[in-house]
Enzyme design. Structure first.
Site, PDB file in Angstrom:
ATOM      1  N   SER A 419      -0.804  34.616  -5.052  1.00 20.16           N
ATOM      2  CA  SER A 419      -0.327  33.322  -4.563  1.00 20.16           C
ATOM      3  C   SER A 419      -0.914  33.089  -3.176  1.00 20.16           C
ATOM      4  CB  SER A 419       1.211  33.284  -4.482  1.00 20.16           C
ATOM      5  OG  SER A 419       1.791  33.538  -5.740  1.00 20.16           O
ATOM      6  N   HIS A 644       6.259  -8.200  -3.141  1.00 23.52           N
ATOM      7  CA  HIS A 644       6.022  -7.442  -1.907  1.00 23.52           C
ATOM      8  C   HIS A 644       5.144  -8.242  -0.941  1.00 23.52           C
ATOM      9  CE1 HIS A 644       7.283  -4.006  -4.518  1.00 23.52           C
ATOM     10  NE2 HIS A 644       7.882  -3.641  -3.391  1.00 23.52           N
ATOM     11  N   HIS A 648       9.565 -10.877   1.664  1.00 22.78           N
ATOM     12  CA  HIS A 648      10.330  -9.648   1.410  1.00 22.78           C
ATOM     13  C   HIS A 648      10.512  -8.876   2.713  1.00 22.78           C
ATOM     14  CE1 HIS A 648      11.604  -5.777  -0.115  1.00 22.78           C
ATOM     15  NE2 HIS A 648      10.480  -5.206   0.331  1.00 22.78           N
ATOM     16  N   HIS A 684       7.098  -2.235   6.774  1.00 24.99           N
ATOM     17  CA  HIS A 684       7.244  -1.185   5.763  1.00 24.99           C
ATOM     18  C   HIS A 684       6.414  -1.415   4.494  1.00 24.99           C
ATOM     19  CE1 HIS A 684       9.949  -3.970   3.682  1.00 24.99           C
ATOM     20  NE2 HIS A 684       9.926  -3.154   2.639  1.00 24.99           N
ATOM     21  N   ASP A 685       5.966  -2.648   4.227  1.00 30.55           N
ATOM     22  CA  ASP A 685       5.146  -2.925   3.033  1.00 30.55           C
ATOM     23  C   ASP A 685       3.825  -3.601   3.393  1.00 30.55           C
ATOM     24  OD1 ASP A 685       6.439  -1.788   0.860  1.00 30.55           O
ATOM     25  OD2 ASP A 685       7.827  -3.464   0.622  1.00 30.55           O
ATOM     26  N   ASP A 796      15.787  -2.243   2.301  1.00 32.80           N
ATOM     27  CA  ASP A 796      14.712  -2.510   1.341  1.00 32.80           C
ATOM     28  C   ASP A 796      15.254  -3.106   0.044  1.00 32.80           C
ATOM     29  OD1 ASP A 796      12.094  -2.593   0.548  1.00 32.80           O
ATOM     30  OD2 ASP A 796      11.982  -0.483  -0.031  1.00 32.80           O
TER      31      ASP A 796
END
Length: 928
Positions: A419, A644, A648, A684-685, A796
């Protein structure tokens, strides 16, 4: 006899030269023209058994390999420790250049001897000056054990080429070996005269004074010309079985670190896999320390059982004799004889026979093992070079590179499992396993960087070799108990960059062909880790370069799509100053107000009004023209997908304002946190393309190439676009912040915007529930982070807290966007999710599921933390009931058509008691 002694020489040449001779290897290129004469010369040296023969063989050998040899004088030590030549008889000069060579113990070359070197006629021909292109070589032969000069050879010959120089070095070494062999034979003869034997034929000497024992051992030595230890062991063990009348014999080789014994050959059988077992167990380990012989009666029951398992038969008798290296005086192997034929035990004579055998063959054995080790190291070095080549061809993808590292590490060390963890701040992260690469973040393994075995290695930077995993305090065996896998041993080593900083940890589990990982494995892992560190560091650097290129491409794309904010736009926005909130609408600060009712052209001023009402402009002394440019730039940063879009973002920002006004957030969060939350709601968008994260990855878009390895592709892009706007001239509203506040603001924005990914919300949902149960603690930094994430998610999804008509219209916008993505996926040849397939989506049920599993739990948590938020939860629950009625209505009346958006036609609306108030911007009529 000559043939036998020829074989002796071949063995000596090959083993003492450690594989440097090329003329005996069948797979090497044809030898140079002088190789045959050199081989004949060395074979002549190997055949000598007395002093006279040695002098002649040395002369013949030098004449064969050196050019224009005219004279050779050989000086040997006599009984009075003088160096004497017998042809013609004279002693080595005590002064001059010859004596200088003896004192310095190094070969000397000169163009002739001086007066002090001459002893009359014997050396007169060597006086300086010599003929052109000739020289005198003074060659001292050193006894490596005593460090003294055992012989001196004086040669008058021509100048040497590089190949002749190499041949001379070979002759020097083998002349010394021949001398030591002759001296050993001379010492052996008196012992043979004194010893008595039960069998008279064994003591009977031939005309040269050799007994039958001598002839047997000489014959054995002549056969030991093999390049590998396995073939050599077969011949030695065959000899021991004959001499001791044992059914089986074997050699247990001692590892370099004296921690384990290994066996590859038993009698006439070569084992498919080398058998290894710990040296620390039982009496065999004491033999290595005490150097004393033992028999079967001295062994423990565990020793006996282990040996019986190895032999595959019952032990009736056993003799174990240590084989000691003359060079180091350490035990290098245990010679074992088992089950004597015609006897119940082995005798002292058997012990002497084994010791007698290794008195002559021990040096060959140790030389062979050393040679084999060098060959192994050579192979490993070649393997490491190949590993480096393999690793450096995968620098373009860290995941593929880590998979390659795992494969190579497992193969090099013969480990069962490997690993690799990379250090990520305070965590060790494993995304690549033996089975492949994990694409889903939820399946990657993250462990604290200071816990467990891997954490210990990451913290200390030191390799850790654990022979017994269950006995080690850092090992956690819970995984073994749950999976049924058994971890026996572990080798864990750090991976460092060029600054010797730990960047990762590799963990090897369960040595396949041994009881544990050896010192050799540790050295190999250390060397291997260097290549790993270099390749990983360069791969990460390569990734950063690619990301920079992608960012540049995105920046260009954004600049092409968007227009800059003109001076007229922000001047017009600020012409009459910032409008008070009350002037926008009397209900603007109430939860019942629907922000989508505001015309889009008025939204920028509304943003400024909210910031002023929350007193952020005054508190942080934000320049109004800069703030205006920032707001306009953010607005232009949104594209125009159905949902979006900027409206919005404005709705989400307005809900953040509502939370601040109605829930008194200043009692729960710091001002800078609330400010960061509001700005994050605006951004945020940014640059949303109307498609989700999975579509970006499936379509292999530029965004996916840039952010997919980190997860939350679109959210990271939104944050990057926000930073790009802040870095635009005249738009940085945080420009006057202190360095500390500026960094904190950006960190808060990053974390808050990333929290809009619902996958992130679901990961922290249990932590949110726990916080709601125990109560919010303002002094708990973790509670601050969790609350900010919850507030962002509730903002949101705030459209779900409005009236039914707004919620229904928002659903139409969302599914228009979803179905557009579904159409793109179909065009790509992929099957979209049901919720994105306009022909299959059943919107009422999808909305009910969304309400029940996502929206309602979020606003229930908000209600638990803020009792004043109860009306939000009630309105979401009411909207859920409306969707239930719509679904029931469709069940009774049938589906409207194959187009899922027809579910939202006015004909199928559920009558609402609220009356229409005013037209809604891009949405619907509003209820009070």
């Amino acid at each position: 006899m000559v043939l036998v002694l020829h074989h002796i020489l071949i063995a000596v040449v090959q083993f003492l030269r450690r594989g440097q001779q090329v003329f005996l290897k069948p797979d090497e290129p044809p030898p140079q023209p002088c190789a045959d004469s050199l081989q004949d010369a060395l074979l002549s040296l190997g055949a000598v058994i007395d002093i006279a023969g040695l002098r002649q063989a040395a002369k013949d050998a030098l004449s064969a390999v050196l050019p224009k040899v005219e004279t050779v004088y050989t000086y040997l030590v006599d009984g009075e420790s003088r160096l004497v030549c017998e042809d013609p008889p004279h002693e080595l000069p005590q002064e001059g250049k010859i004596r200088e060579a003896v004192i310095s113990r190094k070969r000397l070359s000169c163009d002739g001897l001086g007066p002090s070197d001459l002893l009359g006629k014997p050396l007169a021909r060597l006086v300086a000056p010599l003929a052109p292109d000739t020289q005198v070589l003074v060659i001292p032969l050193l006894d490596k054990e005593t460090g003294t000069v055992a012989a001196v050879i004086l040669v008058h010959c021509g100048q040497l080429s590089d190949s002749e120089e190499q041949s001379l070095q070979v002759v020097e070494k083998h002349a010394l070996v021949a001398l030591q062999r002759v001296q050993a034979l001379q010492q052996r003869r008196p012992e043979a005269v004194q010893n008595t034997s039960a069998d008279p034929s064994e003591d009977q000497k031939d005309e040269k004074g050799y007994t039958a024992h001598d002839r047997k051992i000489l014959q054995l030595c002549g056969e030991l010309y093999d390049l590998d230890a396995t073939s050599l062991q077969l011949k030695v063990l065959r000899y021991l079985q004959q001499e001791t009348q044992a059914t089986h014999c074997c050699l247990l080789l001692v590892s370099e670190d004296n921690l384990q014994l290994s066996c590859k050959v038993i009698g006439e059988k070569v084992l498919g896999e080398e058998v290894s077992f710990p040296l620390t167990m039982g009496r065999l380990g004491q033999v290595v320390e005490d150097k004393q012989c033992i028999q079967l009666k001295d062994l423990t029951s565990d020793d006996v059982q282990q040996l019986q398992n190895m032999l595959g038969c019952e032990l009736r008798a056993m003799l174990c004799v240590p084989v000691i290296s003359r060079a180091t005086d350490q035990v290098v192997a245990l010679a074992c004889a088992f089950n004597k034929l015609g006897g119940d035990f082995f005798t002292d004579e058997d012990e002497r026979a084994i010791q007698h055998c290794f008195h002559y063959t021990g040096t060959v054995l140790t030389s062979t093992l050393a040679f084999q080790k060098e060959q192994k190291l050579k192979c490993e070095c070649q393997a490491l070079l190949q590993v480096a080549k393999n690793l450096f061809t995968h620098l373009d993808d860290v995941s593929v590179l880590l998979q390659e590292i795992i494969t190579e590490a497992r193969n090099l060390s013969n480990a069962e499992i490997c690993s690799v963890f990379l250090l990520d701040q305070n965590e060790l992260v494993a995304k690549v396993f033996d089975g492949g690469v994990v694409d889903d973040e939820s399946y990657e393994i993250r462990i604290p960087a200071d816990q467990g075995i891997a954490g210990h290695v990451a913290t200390t930077g030191q390799i850790l070799n654990i022979p017994d995993a269950y006995a080690h305090p850092l090992f956690y065996r819970g995984v073994d108990d749950s999976t049924g896998f058994r971890t026996r041993n572990i080798l864990c080593f750090p991976i460092k960059n060029e600054n010797q900083e730990v960047i990762g940890v590799a963990e090897l589990v369960n040595k396949i062909n041994g009881p544990w990982f050896s010192k050799f494995d540790e050295d190999l892992a250390t060397a291997f880790s260097i290549y790993c560190g270099i390749s990983i560091a360069h791969s990460l650097l390569y990734k950063k370069v690619n990301e920079a290129q992608y960012r540049s491409h995105l920046a260009n794309e954004m600049m092409m799509y968007h227009m800059k904010v003109s001076d007229d736009e922000y001047t017009k926005l600020l012409h009459d100053g910032i409008q008070p909130v009350a002037a926008i609408d009397s209900n603007f600060a109430n939860f019942t107000y629907t922000p989508r009712s505001l015309p889009e052209d008025d939204t920028s001023m509304a943003i400024l009004s909210m910031l002023q009402d929350m007193n952020f402009i005054n508190n942080y002394k934000i320049d109004c023209p800069t703030l205006a440019r920032f707001c306009l730039m953010v607005k232009k940063g949104y594209r125009d997908p159905p949902y979006h879009n900027w409206m919005h973002a404005f709705s989400v920002s307005h809900f953040c304002y509502l939370l601040y006004k109605n829930l008194e957030l200043s009692n729960y969060l710091e001002d800078i946190e609330i400010f960061a939350l509001f700005i994050s709601c605006m951004c945020h968008d940014l640059d949303h393309r109307g498609t989700n994260n999975s579509f970006q990855v499936a379509s292999k878009s530029v965004l996916a190439a840039l952010y997919s390895s980190e997860g939350s592709v679109m959210e990271r892009h939104h944050f990057a676009q926000a930073i790009a706007i802040l870095n635009t001239h005249g738009c940085n509203i945080f420009d006057h912040f202190s360095r500390k506040d500026y960094q904190r603001m950006l960190d808060l924005m990053r974390d808050i915007i990333l929290a809009t990914d619902l996958a992130h919300h679901l990961r922290i949902f249990k932590d949110l529930q726990k916080m709601a149960e125990v109560g919010y603690d303002r002094n708990n930094k973790q509670h601050h982070r969790l609350l900010l994430c919850l507030l962002m998610t509730s903002c949101d999804l705030s459209d779900q807290t409005k009236g039914w008509k707004t919620t229904r219209k928002i659903a139409e916008l969302i599914y228009k966007e979803f179905f557009s993505q579904g159409d793109l996926e179909k065009a790509m040849g992929n099957r979209p999710m049901e919720m994105m397939d306009r022909e299959k989506a059943y919107i009422p049920e999808l909305q009910i599921s969304f309400m029940e599993h996502i929206a309602m739990p979020i606003y229930k948590l908000l209600q638990d933390l803020f009792p004043k938020a109860a009306e939000l939860y009630e309105r979401v629950a009411s909207n859920r009931e409306h969707w239930t009625k719509v679904s029931h209505k469709f069940t009774i009346r049938g589906l409207p058509s194959n187009n899922s958006l027809d579910f939202l036609d006015e004909e199928y609306e559920v009558p609402d008691l609220d009356v229409t108030r005013a037209p809604v911007n891009g949405c619907c009529s509003l209820e009070g």
